[in-house]
Design an enzyme around this catalytic site. Structure first.
Site, mmCIF file in Angstrom:
data_model
loop_
_atom_site.group_PDB
_atom_site.id
_atom_site.type_symbol
_atom_site.label_atom_id
_atom_site.label_comp_id
_atom_site.label_asym_id
_atom_site.label_seq_id
_atom_site.Cartn_x
_atom_site.Cartn_y
_atom_site.Cartn_z
ATOM 1 C CG ASP A 120 6.185 9.525 -10.181
ATOM 2 O OD1 ASP A 120 6.355 9.510 -8.948
ATOM 3 O OD2 ASP A 120 6.257 8.514 -10.901
ATOM 4 C CE LYS A 123 8.763 6.586 -8.781
ATOM 5 N NZ LYS A 123 7.401 6.401 -9.237
ATOM 6 C CG ASP A 179 -2.093 0.939 1.017
ATOM 7 O OD1 ASP A 179 -2.754 0.843 -0.030
ATOM 8 O OD2 ASP A 179 -2.359 1.784 1.892
ATOM 9 C CB SER A 180 2.482 3.076 -2.102
ATOM 10 O OG SER A 180 1.775 2.895 -3.308
#
Ligand code: IMP
Length: 198
Positions: free
Chosen positions: A159, A179, A75-76
């Site tokens: 991003d 990244k 989960d982010s």
């Protein structure tokens, strides 16, 4: 001591083919075969917890219950200091049903207004759950600052407005390999591999 992962199969509690491929590549050297929640027709549970780790554990345990196999979930999201950690666990939901991150980034910018503190971090939690109820969890963070307007089309989600500390470019402008070597996800995975797989 974290528990070593000695099983042969692992369910990835995700329906996202990109994530499943990436995780499969990562654990293949340890002789682990990955199966996705989609392959097993497992339903996606509602994310009712209040933390990244809580939601990762909830998703991993739901996949264990549905499959009888060990499972990994993540989960982010983006946590903005001046917004008290928002959008946080609601990062995907801020983009609305159309998953429009131009809208989500604008919401963040509007909420920030002319706040002096533009610091933010990306967070990724991972939960590895076994059928006997044991769980190991990990969290990786990358710190940075928000910029406006959005820049770069190489990434996804938030991003284009996130500049990691020590850089002048956004994650959206950064080469993906770069990244992927330094992201919140990379840091969480490295911790998990060191603790449970290596
Ligand atoms: P999840 O799939 O529930 O973990 O949702 C994570 C959400 O957080 C995504 O939809 C993105 O909006 C955001 N997010 C997480 N990681 C990143 C990242 O590396 N870049 C940009 N946005 C991210």
């Amino acid at each position: 001591m974290p528990r070593h992962f000695a099983e042969k199969r692992l369910v990835i509690a995700s329906h996202n083919p990109g994530k499943i491929r990436e995780i499969g590549d990562l654990v293949r050297p340890f002789d682990v075969e990955v199966v996705s929640a989609g392959d097993l027709n497992l339903p996606e549970p509602e994310e009712t917890e209040t933390t990244f780790v809580g939601n990762a554990v909830l998703k991993a345990q739901a996949a264990v219950e549905g499959s009888g196999l060990p499972a990994l979930a993540d989960d982010s999201g983006l946590a903005v200091t001046a917004l008290g950690g928002d959008p946080g666990i609601y990062s995907a939901r801020w983009a609305g049903p159309a998953k429009d991150f131009a809208v989500a980034m604008k919401k963040v910018q509007d909420a920030l207004g002319d706040a002096e503190d533009r610091s933010a971090k990306f967070v990724c939690a991972l939960a590895l759950a076994w059928p006997d109820g044991h769980v190991e969890s990990f969290e990786g963070e990358v710190h940075g600052a928000l910029s406006w307007p959005p820049r770069g089309a190489k990434g996804f989600g938030y991003d284009p407005i996130f500049i990691p500390d020590g850089f002048q470019i956004t994650f959206g402008e950064m080469e993906p390999e770069k990244k992927h070597g330094m992201s919140h996800r990379a840091l969480a995975f490295r911790q998990m591999v060191d603790a449970c797989f290596a």
